[in-house]
Scaffold this active site. Structure first.
Site, PDB file in Angstrom:
ATOM      1  N   HIS A 233     -59.282   9.511  18.304  1.00 47.26           N
ATOM      2  CA  HIS A 233     -59.762   8.884  17.059  1.00 47.26           C
ATOM      3  C   HIS A 233     -60.744   7.732  17.356  1.00 47.26           C
ATOM      4  CE1 HIS A 233     -56.999  11.427  14.964  1.00 47.26           C
ATOM      5  NE2 HIS A 233     -55.934  10.831  15.455  1.00 47.26           N
ATOM      6  N   ASP A 289     -56.176  18.492  15.718  1.00 44.85           N
ATOM      7  CA  ASP A 289     -55.145  17.497  15.433  1.00 44.85           C
ATOM      8  C   ASP A 289     -54.028  18.022  14.536  1.00 44.85           C
ATOM      9  OD1 ASP A 289     -53.747  15.168  15.015  1.00 44.85           O
ATOM     10  OD2 ASP A 289     -55.412  13.956  14.364  1.00 44.85           O
TER      11      ASP A 289
HETATM   12 ZN    ZN Z   1     -52.748  12.928  16.912  1.00 43.75          ZN
END
Ligand code: ZN
Length: 419
Positions: A233, A289
């Protein structure tokens, strides 16, 4: 022209794509957290739904769901998956008879489908930056440092041509500084290290309040972050952190559809690609994800589209030297695959995806626009065949074992949803 996409025999041929971030079990809840549960729904309320689903999994259900997910990944052109795996123990927190039973379920699913797996067992120790203990639902994620390293070493012994085992630190809030130091010191030199970092504003605020620095800054100041690292991220960065990540050589795993689905924020792509402006831009790759979408096309498309929406400009990833957005994006994911997954370039060279030259969105494509056509036209998959380690596992866009895998998944889902 992109040297990595070549034409021939009715196909366009490109290297397989690495999926740098996956939580396989979350495939079972895709599309199931889209109803309002709170007037200010956020990542933190989504996490409650995720914890409820996580509590229902055992090794058999994880195997069935992961096999479905990995077959779906292969069908759209992902040939390696980095599995960030924290569902270690039984729902009550007690280890299974084989403490690595859940990891073994993932290894079995990868072997069965033929996808290349970088298994990243996760160290998860605390419920917040203040060091609070794990709550009841988090207990099945937890390890002591010794217990973690024991499992890590056991799994490392299973490495083979299509399996690598690296280390994941769940996040700074889940791993106390002294535990991080001990684990990093014990890792073999070639082990890849992944960590969730700066996904949420709340995480940045807590880190500032308790450790006195923003999360990425703190990590760079307290660990020897280099090319072995993948920062997952890294959404909320200040200007200094953007340059420092690029200088470190670490990869950022950007997960555009999940970050959009969870309302995380937008990764500063243009600044990351420019780095310090002196030619040393940051490395990056993509991950699916939470698997609300399983498609490299959609991840790359939304990576670019998010930037267009906020800047009100077009063609953000491209530069004068690399004017095709599609080519620039594909080159980016290919450039980080070796260092983020831990597989050698020679091994990855056996992972090939072909696109059907006769797919409607590719009619008349040339070497100059094939990447743009693939990534920015339509929603029908143009993937024809996929081979991993030289072995074909998808033909005409279908995984060889699609039906039995789907049947077992359906049965596992019925059990999970009844639970
Ligand atoms: Zn994750």
């Amino acid at each position: 022209m992109n040297p990595s996409i070549a034409s021939g025999h009715g196909h366009w041929r490109l290297p397989g794509i690495a999926n740098l971030h996956s939580h396989a079990f979350q495939r079972a809840m895709a599309g199931m957290a889209e109803r309002m549960t709170h007037p200010s729904d956020s990542f933190w309320t989504w996490r409650e739904t995720m914890y409820r689903m996580a509590a229902r999994f055992g090794p058999d259900t994880l195997h069935a769901v992961a096999a479905q997910l990995y077959a779906e990944m292969l069908e759209v052109g992902y040939t390696t998956v980095c599995e960030f795996h924290y569902l270690h123990h039984a729902p009550d927190g007690r280890p299974y008879d084989d403490p690595a039973a859940m990891s073994q379920a993932l290894i079995a699913a990868a072997r069965e489908t033929g996808i290349r797996l970088t298994l990243l067992p996760v160290l998860y120790m605390t419920g917040g930056f203040d060091g609070r203990p794990l709550n009841t639902r988090q207990r099945r994620f937890g390890h002591s440092v010794d217990g973690y390293l024991q499992m890590f070493e056991t799994l490392r012994r299973e490495q083979n041509e299509t399996l690598r085992v690296g280390c994941a630190l769940h996040s700074l809030r889940a791993v106390p500084p002294d535990a991080m130091d001990l684990v990093l010191a014990a890792l073999p030199q070639d082990a890849r290290i992944h960590i969730h970092v700066a996904e949420q504003i709340g995480e940045v605020q807590d880190c500032l309040a308790i450790r006195g620095e923003r999360p990425v800054r703190w990590l760079l100041d307290h660990a020897d972050v280099d090319a072995r690292w993948t920062l997952v991220h890294a959404t909320h960065l200040d200007v200094d952190e953007i340059v420092a990540i690029a200088d470190s050589g670490a990869t950022v795993a950007i997960c555009p559809t999940t970050e959009a689905n969870l309302g995380d924020g937008l990764f500063p792509l243009r600044a990351h690609l420019e780095g310090d402006g002196a030619g040393s831009g940051g490395r990056w790759g993509i991950g699916s994800d939470s698997h609300s979408s399983v498609s490299p096309v959609e991840e790359l498309r939304w990576l670019e589209y998010g930037q267009r929406l906020v800047t009100r400009h077009r063609n953000i990833a491209a530069t004068a030297a690399s004017p095709s957005v599609g080519e620039t994006l594909l080159r980016g994911v290919q450039a980080s695959a070796v260092q983020a997954t831990g597989f050698a370039a020679e091994a990855l060279s056996g992972d090939i995806v072909t696109l059907d030259e006769h797919a409607s969105q590719l009619i008349g494509a040339t070497a100059d626009d094939i990447a743009d056509r693939w990534l920015f036209a339509g929603n029908r998959s143009a993937v024809d065949t996929v081979a991993v380690d030289g072995r074909e596992v998808v033909r005409s866009g279908r995984h060889f074992d699609r039906e039995p895998i789907a049947a077992r998944f359906a049965s596992a889902m019925r059990g999970l949803l009844a639970g």
